[in-house]
Design an enzyme around this catalytic site. Structure first.
Site, PDB file in Angstrom:
ATOM      1  N   CYS A 113      11.228  13.814  -9.258  1.00  0.00           N
ATOM      2  CA  CYS A 113      11.299  14.320 -10.621  1.00  0.00           C
ATOM      3  C   CYS A 113      11.447  13.140 -11.580  1.00  0.00           C
ATOM      4  O   CYS A 113      12.259  12.242 -11.344  1.00  0.00           O
ATOM      5  CB  CYS A 113      12.484  15.271 -10.756  1.00  0.00           C
ATOM      6  SG  CYS A 113      12.717  15.795 -12.466  1.00  0.00           S
ATOM      7  N   HIS A 160       5.714  -0.582  -2.724  1.00  0.00           N
ATOM      8  CA  HIS A 160       5.278   0.154  -3.919  1.00  0.00           C
ATOM      9  C   HIS A 160       5.352   1.671  -3.747  1.00  0.00           C
ATOM     10  O   HIS A 160       4.753   2.410  -4.516  1.00  0.00           O
ATOM     11  CB  HIS A 160       3.858  -0.282  -4.320  1.00  0.00           C
ATOM     12  CG  HIS A 160       3.796  -1.708  -4.780  1.00  0.00           C
ATOM     13  ND1 HIS A 160       2.631  -2.430  -4.921  1.00  0.00           N
ATOM     14  CD2 HIS A 160       4.787  -2.556  -5.153  1.00  0.00           C
ATOM     15  CE1 HIS A 160       2.910  -3.660  -5.341  1.00  0.00           C
ATOM     16  NE2 HIS A 160       4.202  -3.764  -5.482  1.00  0.00           N
ATOM     17  N   GLU A 181     -12.080 -13.431   1.070  1.00  0.00           N
ATOM     18  CA  GLU A 181     -12.349 -14.514   0.112  1.00  0.00           C
ATOM     19  C   GLU A 181     -11.059 -15.260  -0.198  1.00  0.00           C
ATOM     20  O   GLU A 181      -9.975 -14.828   0.191  1.00  0.00           O
ATOM     21  CB  GLU A 181     -12.960 -13.937  -1.174  1.00  0.00           C
ATOM     22  CG  GLU A 181     -12.048 -12.944  -1.865  1.00  0.00           C
ATOM     23  CD  GLU A 181     -12.705 -12.217  -3.039  1.00  0.00           C
ATOM     24  OE1 GLU A 181     -13.936 -12.113  -3.077  1.00  0.00           O
ATOM     25  OE2 GLU A 181     -11.941 -11.761  -3.906  1.00  0.00           O
ATOM     26  N   ASN A 214       0.824  -1.206   0.000  1.00  0.00           N
ATOM     27  CA  ASN A 214       0.000   0.000   0.000  1.00  0.00           C
ATOM     28  C   ASN A 214       0.863   1.263   0.000  1.00  0.00           C
ATOM     29  O   ASN A 214       1.918   1.303   0.621  1.00  0.00           O
ATOM     30  CB  ASN A 214      -0.919   0.012   1.224  1.00  0.00           C
ATOM     31  CG  ASN A 214      -1.840  -1.191   1.229  1.00  0.00           C
ATOM     32  OD1 ASN A 214      -2.019  -1.828   0.198  1.00  0.00           O
ATOM     33  ND2 ASN A 214      -2.398  -1.526   2.378  1.00  0.00           N
ATOM     34  N   ALA A 248      -9.960  -8.046   7.872  1.00  0.00           N
ATOM     35  CA  ALA A 248      -8.640  -8.003   8.500  1.00  0.00           C
ATOM     36  C   ALA A 248      -8.746  -7.605   9.973  1.00  0.00           C
ATOM     37  O   ALA A 248      -8.100  -8.209  10.831  1.00  0.00           O
ATOM     38  CB  ALA A 248      -7.768  -7.017   7.740  1.00  0.00           C
ATOM     39  N   THR A 305      -4.652  -9.031   0.553  1.00  0.00           N
ATOM     40  CA  THR A 305      -4.040  -8.883  -0.774  1.00  0.00           C
ATOM     41  C   THR A 305      -4.544  -9.993  -1.695  1.00  0.00           C
ATOM     42  O   THR A 305      -4.717 -11.125  -1.266  1.00  0.00           O
ATOM     43  CB  THR A 305      -2.494  -8.884  -0.726  1.00  0.00           C
ATOM     44  OG1 THR A 305      -1.987  -8.806  -2.068  1.00  0.00           O
ATOM     45  CG2 THR A 305      -1.909 -10.082  -0.008  1.00  0.00           C
TER      46      THR A 305
HETATM   47  P1  OAD Z   1      -6.338  -5.951  -4.637  1.00  0.00           P
HETATM   48  O1  OAD Z   1      -7.395  -4.949  -4.874  1.00  0.00           O
HETATM   49  O2  OAD Z   1      -5.821  -6.705  -5.792  1.00  0.00           O
HETATM   50  O3  OAD Z   1      -6.828  -7.006  -3.567  1.00  0.00           O
HETATM   51  C1  OAD Z   1      -7.449  -6.628  -2.372  1.00  0.00           C
HETATM   52  C2  OAD Z   1      -7.715  -7.887  -1.567  1.00  0.00           C
HETATM   53  O4  OAD Z   1      -8.223  -7.504  -0.312  1.00  0.00           O
HETATM   54  C3  OAD Z   1      -8.737  -8.820  -2.219  1.00  0.00           C
HETATM   55  O5  OAD Z   1      -8.230 -10.148  -2.203  1.00  0.00           O
HETATM   56  C4  OAD Z   1      -9.970  -8.686  -1.303  1.00  0.00           C
HETATM   57  O6  OAD Z   1     -10.701  -9.892  -1.211  1.00  0.00           O
HETATM   58  C5  OAD Z   1      -9.308  -8.357   0.025  1.00  0.00           C
HETATM   59  N1  OAD Z   1     -10.139  -7.586   0.965  1.00  0.00           N
HETATM   60  C6  OAD Z   1     -11.039  -6.585   0.698  1.00  0.00           C
HETATM   61  N2  OAD Z   1     -11.544  -6.084   1.833  1.00  0.00           N
HETATM   62  C7  OAD Z   1     -10.952  -6.751   2.863  1.00  0.00           C
HETATM   63  C8  OAD Z   1     -11.041  -6.673   4.287  1.00  0.00           C
HETATM   64  N3  OAD Z   1     -11.842  -5.801   4.910  1.00  0.00           N
HETATM   65  N4  OAD Z   1     -10.265  -7.525   5.023  1.00  0.00           N
HETATM   66  C9  OAD Z   1      -9.451  -8.415   4.408  1.00  0.00           C
HETATM   67  N5  OAD Z   1      -9.332  -8.532   3.082  1.00  0.00           N
HETATM   68  C10 OAD Z   1     -10.053  -7.708   2.307  1.00  0.00           C
HETATM   69  O7  OAD Z   1      -5.149  -5.174  -3.872  1.00  0.00           O
HETATM   70  P2  OAD Z   1      -3.648  -5.604  -3.674  1.00  0.00           P
HETATM   71  O8  OAD Z   1      -3.505  -7.053  -3.447  1.00  0.00           O
HETATM   72  O9  OAD Z   1      -3.084  -4.674  -2.669  1.00  0.00           O
HETATM   73  O10 OAD Z   1       0.112  -2.185  -7.419  1.00  0.00           O
HETATM   74  O11 OAD Z   1      -3.044  -5.242  -5.098  1.00  0.00           O
HETATM   75  C11 OAD Z   1      -1.689  -5.440  -5.304  1.00  0.00           C
HETATM   76  C12 OAD Z   1      -1.142  -4.359  -6.191  1.00  0.00           C
HETATM   77  O12 OAD Z   1      -1.920  -4.267  -7.399  1.00  0.00           O
HETATM   78  C13 OAD Z   1      -1.245  -2.942  -5.629  1.00  0.00           C
HETATM   79  O13 OAD Z   1      -0.174  -2.601  -4.777  1.00  0.00           O
HETATM   80  C14 OAD Z   1      -1.215  -2.104  -6.859  1.00  0.00           C
HETATM   81  C15 OAD Z   1      -2.237  -2.878  -7.645  1.00  0.00           C
HETATM   82  O14 OAD Z   1      -2.321  -2.669  -8.972  1.00  0.00           O
HETATM   83  C16 OAD Z   1       0.610  -1.233  -8.192  1.00  0.00           C
HETATM   84  O15 OAD Z   1      -0.028  -0.226  -8.462  1.00  0.00           O
HETATM   85  C17 OAD Z   1       1.993  -1.487  -8.690  1.00  0.00           C
END
Ligand code: OAD
Length: 236
Positions: free
Chosen positions: A122, A114, A207, A97, A223, A180
């Protein structure tokens, strides 16, 4: 849950890999899923070096919108519970995050893999800048455009961040994946390094994810709820 509490009772090093799901309860949208950012916006346009070259002001506007949401957000119970874990363990936090919410809790060992949305640099000379609140995309003294200091698709992670993340994953007696989707690499490979070195890998998510079949324990729920239950089980 009993298996996890037993492992934790003998653990010294506990590592967390967190994703946008942990900040959802702070009011920050996730990337994927029904109401995720990538449903309405294109990652190629907004989070890639090519997109930035094509339309830098559009990218800056999108980051301003996100910064406004994040500026109002506070760490939620999940971030705070991770901080609480420091009373019992050496805690290491690796986050994907860019919202800075772990940092706000004062957690000791933190890698923002990230980057951070409130830092800028810049795009030409790499000079670092702090938070800039400007509607128009700012320029550096060298004349280059200033961009957020975050990692975009197609860009490498910082060498020192990935090396710390690997060390903390390998050292983990218990490794938690929290909120994640586990599909963006190299972050998604970290639980495998933990497992290879005998770490117990636990996933906390609302999930199942593509990583679920490879881990030791999947705990379904938000979480904040699940982490709170674990902490209570530990202190019983
Ligand atoms: P995602 O949006 O891909 O995944 C979010 C995860 O959180 C999903 O598996 C949901 O099921 C879960 N989730 C949602 N609400 C929740 C809660 N209250 N408690 C527990 N779990 C919950 O986000 P990331 O895995 O962070 O990268 O995505 C990874 C990367 O993809 C990010 O850092 C970003 C993105 O594109 C870049 O921009 C390089």
């Amino acid at each position: 849950m009993d298996r996890l509490i037993e492992r934790l009772k003998h653990a010294e090093n506990v590592t967390f890999l967190t994703g946008s799901g942990i900040s959802r309860e702070s009011g920050i949208p996730t990337f994927r899923g029904e109401d995720g950012l990538w449903k309405n916006y294109s990652p190629e346009e907004l989070a890639s070096p090519e997109g930035f070259m094509r339309d830098p002001q559009l990218v800056w506007d999108w980051y301003n919108w996100r910064r406004d949401i994040i500026r109002k957000a506070e760490p939620n119970k999940a971030h705070l519970t991770i901080k609480e874990f420091e009373k019992n363990f050496n805690v290491y936090v690796i986050t994907q995050n860019v919202d800075g919410l772990h940092e706000k809790t004062g957690v000791k060992n933190l890698v923002e893999l990230h980057g951070n949305i409130f830092r800028n640099r810049c795009s030409r000379c790499s000079k670092m800048y702090g938070d800039i609140q400007s509607k128009k995309i700012p320029t550096c003294e060298c004349g280059g455009l200033i961009r957020p200091d975050v990692v975009w698709f197609g860009e490498p992670l910082k060498e020192k961040d990935i090396s710390l993340a690997l060390e903390w994953s390998r050292n983990a007696d218990v490794f938690f994946l929290v909120g994640t989707s586990g599909i963006v690499y190299p972050a998604a490979s970290l639980p495998f390094f933990a497992k290879e070195n005998g770490g117990f890998v636990v996933e906390i998510n609302i999930e199942e994810t593509p990583l679920t079949p490879h881990i030791d324990l999947h705990l379904e729920g938000s979480a904040s709820q699940v982490l709170d239950t674990i902490l209570k089980g530990l202190n019983k």
